[in-house]
Design a protein around this motif. Structure first.
Motif, PDB file in Angstrom:
ATOM      1  N   TYR A   1      28.360  30.833 -16.676  1.00 11.48           N
ATOM      2  CA  TYR A   1      29.344  30.758 -17.768  1.00 11.48           C
ATOM      3  C   TYR A   1      30.263  31.976 -17.699  1.00 11.48           C
ATOM      4  O   TYR A   1      29.807  33.089 -17.435  1.00 11.48           O
ATOM      5  CB  TYR A   1      28.632  30.745 -19.121  1.00 11.48           C
ATOM      6  N   HIS A   2      31.556  31.740 -17.956  1.00 18.28           N
ATOM      7  CA  HIS A   2      32.531  32.825 -17.903  1.00 18.28           C
ATOM      8  C   HIS A   2      32.868  33.339 -19.295  1.00 18.28           C
ATOM      9  O   HIS A   2      33.113  32.539 -20.204  1.00 18.28           O
ATOM     10  CB  HIS A   2      33.812  32.371 -17.192  1.00 18.28           C
ATOM     11  N   VAL A   3      32.874  34.654 -19.423  1.00 20.64           N
ATOM     12  CA  VAL A   3      33.118  35.289 -20.724  1.00 20.64           C
ATOM     13  C   VAL A   3      34.403  36.108 -20.659  1.00 20.64           C
ATOM     14  O   VAL A   3      34.603  36.903 -19.735  1.00 20.64           O
ATOM     15  CB  VAL A   3      31.951  36.238 -21.105  1.00 20.64           C
TER      16      VAL A   3
ATOM     17  N   GLN B   1      41.969  31.406 -20.222  1.00 22.66           N
ATOM     18  CA  GLN B   1      41.978  29.943 -19.992  1.00 22.66           C
ATOM     19  C   GLN B   1      40.729  29.478 -19.249  1.00 22.66           C
ATOM     20  O   GLN B   1      40.303  28.348 -19.387  1.00 22.66           O
ATOM     21  CB  GLN B   1      43.195  29.499 -19.156  1.00 22.66           C
ATOM     22  N   ARG B   2      40.148  30.367 -18.443  1.00 25.83           N
ATOM     23  CA  ARG B   2      38.965  29.990 -17.639  1.00 25.83           C
ATOM     24  C   ARG B   2      37.672  30.133 -18.417  1.00 25.83           C
ATOM     25  O   ARG B   2      36.600  29.749 -17.938  1.00 25.83           O
ATOM     26  CB  ARG B   2      38.852  30.938 -16.440  1.00 25.83           C
ATOM     27  N   ALA B   3      37.734  30.768 -19.604  1.00 24.46           N
ATOM     28  CA  ALA B   3      36.497  31.216 -20.242  1.00 24.46           C
ATOM     29  C   ALA B   3      35.748  30.101 -20.973  1.00 24.46           C
ATOM     30  O   ALA B   3      36.354  29.235 -21.593  1.00 24.46           O
ATOM     31  CB  ALA B   3      36.823  32.340 -21.222  1.00 24.46           C
ATOM     32  N   ASP B   4      34.414  30.135 -20.855  1.00 24.33           N
ATOM     33  CA  ASP B   4      33.560  29.269 -21.675  1.00 24.33           C
ATOM     34  C   ASP B   4      33.249  29.954 -22.993  1.00 24.33           C
ATOM     35  O   ASP B   4      32.907  29.309 -23.972  1.00 24.33           O
ATOM     36  CB  ASP B   4      32.227  29.016 -20.944  1.00 24.33           C
ATOM     37  N   VAL B   5      33.335  31.285 -22.958  1.00 25.82           N
ATOM     38  CA  VAL B   5      33.023  32.081 -24.145  1.00 25.82           C
ATOM     39  C   VAL B   5      34.142  33.103 -24.338  1.00 25.82           C
ATOM     40  O   VAL B   5      34.548  33.749 -23.374  1.00 25.82           O
ATOM     41  CB  VAL B   5      31.697  32.869 -23.942  1.00 25.82           C
ATOM     42  N   VAL B   6      34.638  33.244 -25.573  1.00 23.71           N
ATOM     43  CA  VAL B   6      35.549  34.363 -25.853  1.00 23.71           C
ATOM     44  C   VAL B   6      34.886  35.258 -26.890  1.00 23.71           C
ATOM     45  O   VAL B   6      34.309  34.772 -27.875  1.00 23.71           O
ATOM     46  CB  VAL B   6      36.945  33.921 -26.360  1.00 23.71           C
ATOM     47  N   LEU B   7      34.945  36.560 -26.640  1.00 22.37           N
ATOM     48  CA  LEU B   7      34.333  37.518 -27.559  1.00 22.37           C
ATOM     49  C   LEU B   7      35.392  38.495 -28.032  1.00 22.37           C
ATOM     50  O   LEU B   7      36.159  39.033 -27.229  1.00 22.37           O
ATOM     51  CB  LEU B   7      33.226  38.306 -26.838  1.00 22.37           C
ATOM     52  N   LEU B   8      35.425  38.740 -29.336  1.00 20.56           N
ATOM     53  CA  LEU B   8      36.317  39.761 -29.886  1.00 20.56           C
ATOM     54  C   LEU B   8      35.434  40.902 -30.369  1.00 20.56           C
ATOM     55  O   LEU B   8      34.559  40.694 -31.218  1.00 20.56           O
ATOM     56  CB  LEU B   8      37.112  39.202 -31.072  1.00 20.56           C
TER      57      LEU B   8
ATOM     58  N   LEU C   1      21.783  34.570 -27.886  1.00 18.60           N
ATOM     59  CA  LEU C   1      22.529  33.820 -28.905  1.00 18.60           C
ATOM     60  C   LEU C   1      23.653  33.005 -28.268  1.00 18.60           C
ATOM     61  O   LEU C   1      23.921  31.870 -28.678  1.00 18.60           O
ATOM     62  CB  LEU C   1      23.097  34.774 -29.961  1.00 18.60           C
ATOM     63  N   LEU C   2      24.294  33.564 -27.252  1.00 18.95           N
ATOM     64  CA  LEU C   2      25.359  32.806 -26.574  1.00 18.95           C
ATOM     65  C   LEU C   2      24.761  31.590 -25.865  1.00 18.95           C
ATOM     66  O   LEU C   2      25.341  30.502 -25.884  1.00 18.95           O
ATOM     67  CB  LEU C   2      26.089  33.689 -25.552  1.00 18.95           C
ATOM     68  N   THR C   3      23.602  31.770 -25.252  1.00 15.97           N
ATOM     69  CA  THR C   3      22.961  30.650 -24.557  1.00 15.97           C
ATOM     70  C   THR C   3      22.637  29.528 -25.541  1.00 15.97           C
ATOM     71  O   THR C   3      22.894  28.347 -25.269  1.00 15.97           O
ATOM     72  CB  THR C   3      21.678  31.144 -23.845  1.00 15.97           C
ATOM     73  N   GLN C   4      22.108  29.888 -26.697  1.00 17.54           N
ATOM     74  CA  GLN C   4      21.812  28.869 -27.724  1.00 17.54           C
ATOM     75  C   GLN C   4      23.082  28.138 -28.151  1.00 17.54           C
ATOM     76  O   GLN C   4      23.077  26.927 -28.353  1.00 17.54           O
ATOM     77  CB  GLN C   4      21.197  29.525 -28.985  1.00 17.54           C
ATOM     78  N   ALA C   5      24.160  28.902 -28.281  1.00 20.94           N
ATOM     79  CA  ALA C   5      25.420  28.296 -28.717  1.00 20.94           C
ATOM     80  C   ALA C   5      25.972  27.385 -27.626  1.00 20.94           C
ATOM     81  O   ALA C   5      26.465  26.283 -27.910  1.00 20.94           O
ATOM     82  CB  ALA C   5      26.430  29.389 -29.068  1.00 20.94           C
ATOM     83  N   LEU C   6      25.866  27.823 -26.364  1.00 18.95           N
ATOM     84  CA  LEU C   6      26.415  27.030 -25.254  1.00 18.95           C
ATOM     85  C   LEU C   6      25.602  25.758 -25.033  1.00 18.95           C
ATOM     86  O   LEU C   6      26.160  24.683 -24.832  1.00 18.95           O
ATOM     87  CB  LEU C   6      26.414  27.865 -23.970  1.00 18.95           C
ATOM     88  N   LEU C   7      24.282  25.890 -25.086  1.00 20.70           N
ATOM     89  CA  LEU C   7      23.429  24.745 -24.732  1.00 20.70           C
ATOM     90  C   LEU C   7      23.150  23.829 -25.923  1.00 20.70           C
ATOM     91  O   LEU C   7      23.044  22.620 -25.762  1.00 20.70           O
ATOM     92  CB  LEU C   7      22.106  25.225 -24.134  1.00 20.70           C
TER      93      LEU C   7
END
Ligand code: 5AD
Ligand code: SF4
Length: 438
Positions: A3-5, A38-45, A112-118
């Protein structure tokens, strides 16, 4: 495919540093970092909560992500001080957010990101810790000349306007041996300037180490050209720290000393624990020890009940001290702070703006006059990279942290070099010069 962040950082250098820590934690768990949103599966601020302006910018980005989420799957995470300060309220009012993680809980982010993605599960981790210093995590840094090291986290001062004690929790110092190992490894990797970070570095304590001892030990590492630090508090400025700045050839002759206000009544309301006289005495001590040590500061205009006369005391203090630079802010009431609970935010916005503008003008004229005295002199500059306005020019800083710009044409310079520049012209923020061969 990992996954790309994609990450974006707001606020202070401590937040920049935390973003580097988060990149390491994510990479260790198999995520990839991308510079392309544009490529990201996850964006973090990675957010800041010190002033309302910082919040508004984040809300703007969240609106953008809401639009993207209508087109394709995207996990949105909010990290840092705003997450910590608003907690579940932010998650409830901004359904676009999937994951909310505060500054002491980044180790939980990959899970937490994995739970959100899956499983499209929402995640919240906003526990503050008395111990977390991320000591064993080596930040994933951007290659270059400058590197930052957080030597302590949190703040116990509870200045009444400030949200930091609530978002970053209690003060804790990191083991000096791990800091020195990290600094030595930075020197080996070719970094030339290290900035030691802490909300109040005067409080740094670890066994028999204080901040001055740590600073000198970092500056003694071979290969490092310059060491800086931010910020000390004026209420307990250690004499040994002043000594270190004054004598050590690689500790920059610059002290950032936030004054915040020049009226004793306002300083007391702010809970700063010093008076105007205490501050001016400290400035005298610093100047007596080293007349050329540059001072910069932070000032808040329009704090609760500040009168015109009280503002003028701040104005006169700025005239008297002659700072090299100053960050001047409008007071912005922050949730949970003592000021928000006890005092009315009663200075009209237009008055705050007017005070900020008057002080900015004053500071500009002081900085211009100071910089003009350097015309014709030679200054030592650490080359840092291209100038902001042109890649035909180099940019670096003097020890006093003044920006210097010069033409690349005909020079032999590379980022990381210490070079001599003859100053030809000056603006309030920048010296313009020519390169002098060795
Ligand atoms: N409003 C305006 N400025 C603030 N700062 C901290 N809290 C606030 C606030 N509530 C400023 C202080 C501090 C700098 C980092 O931000 O001047 O030194
Ligand atoms: Fe905030 Fe005061 Fe701590 Fe600085 S010292 S972070 S202004 S509480």
């Amino acid at each position: 495919m990992p996954y790309h962040v994609y990450m974006e950082t707001f606020g202070c250098q401590m937040n920049e540093y935390d973003t580097e820590l988060v990149r390491t934690l994510l990479k260790q768990s198999g995520f990839a970092i991308t510079q392309e949103q544009q490529r990201a599966d996850v964006v973090l601020l990675n957010t800041c909560a010190v002033r309302e302006h910082a919040h508004s910018r984040v809300y703007g980005h969240l609106a953008e992500f809401r639009a993207i989420k209508r087109q394709r799957p995207l996990v949105v995470g909010v990290l840092g001080c705003m997450a910590q300060n608003l907690k579940k309220e932010l998650l409830d009012t901004q359904p676009v957010i999937d994951v909310l993680v505060g500054p002491d809980a980044y180790r939980r982010l990959p899970e937490l990101l994995t739970q959100a993605l899956l499983h499209q599960e929402k995640g919240l981790a906003v526990d503050l810790s008395e111990y977390e210093t991320y000591e064993s995590i080596v930040p994933d840094r951007t290659p270059g000349v400058n590197a930052w090291i957080a030597v302590m986290r949190g703040c116990d001062n509870f200045c009444t306007f400030c949200v930091v004690p609530y978002t970053r929790g209690r003060e804790r110092s990191r083991d000096p041996h791990s800091i020195l190992d990290e600094a030595r490894s930075l020197a080996d990797q070719g970094y030339k300037q290290i900035t030691l970070l802490g909300q109040n570095v005067n409080s740094y304590r670890y066994e028999n180490w204080d901040f001055a001892k740590l600073l000198v030990a970092v500056a003694d590492i071979p290969g490092i050209s310059r060491v800086r630090f931010t910020s000390p508090h004026p209420k307990d400025f250690p004499p040994a720290l002043l000594e270190a700045v004054a004598w050590h050839p690689r500790i920059c002759r610059h002290i950032h000393l936030p004054v915040q206000a020049g009226s004793d009544r306002i300083l007391a309301l702010m809970g700063r624990q010093y008076t105007k006289r205490d501050y001016l005495t400290l400035v005298e001590d610093i100047r007596r020890r080293g007349a050329d040590i540059a001072l910069s500061t932070d000032i808040i205009c329009g704090f609760c009940s500040e009168t015109e006369e009280e503002f003028q005391e701040t104005y006169r203090l700025v005239e008297e001290v002659q700072f090299q630079s100053a960050f001047i802010f409008k007071y912005s009431e922050r949730k949970h702070t003592i000021a928000a609970r006890k005092y009315a935010d009663d200075v009209p916005d237009a008055v705050k703006t007017d005070r900020v503008m008057r002080l900015v003008e004053l500071q500009k004229s002081i900085a211009l006059a100071k910089n003009q005295t350097r015309i014709g002199q030679s200054v030592e500059v650490l080359v840092e990279g291209n100038a902001k306005k042109s890649d035909q020019q180099w940019m670096g800083h003097t020890e006093e942290n003044i920006t210097v710009v010069w033409e690349k044409h005909g020079t032999i310079c590379a980022p990381g070099d210490l070079v001599t520049i003859r100053v030809e012209d000056a603006s309030p923020s920048t010296l313009f010069g020519t390169w002098l061969p060795e």
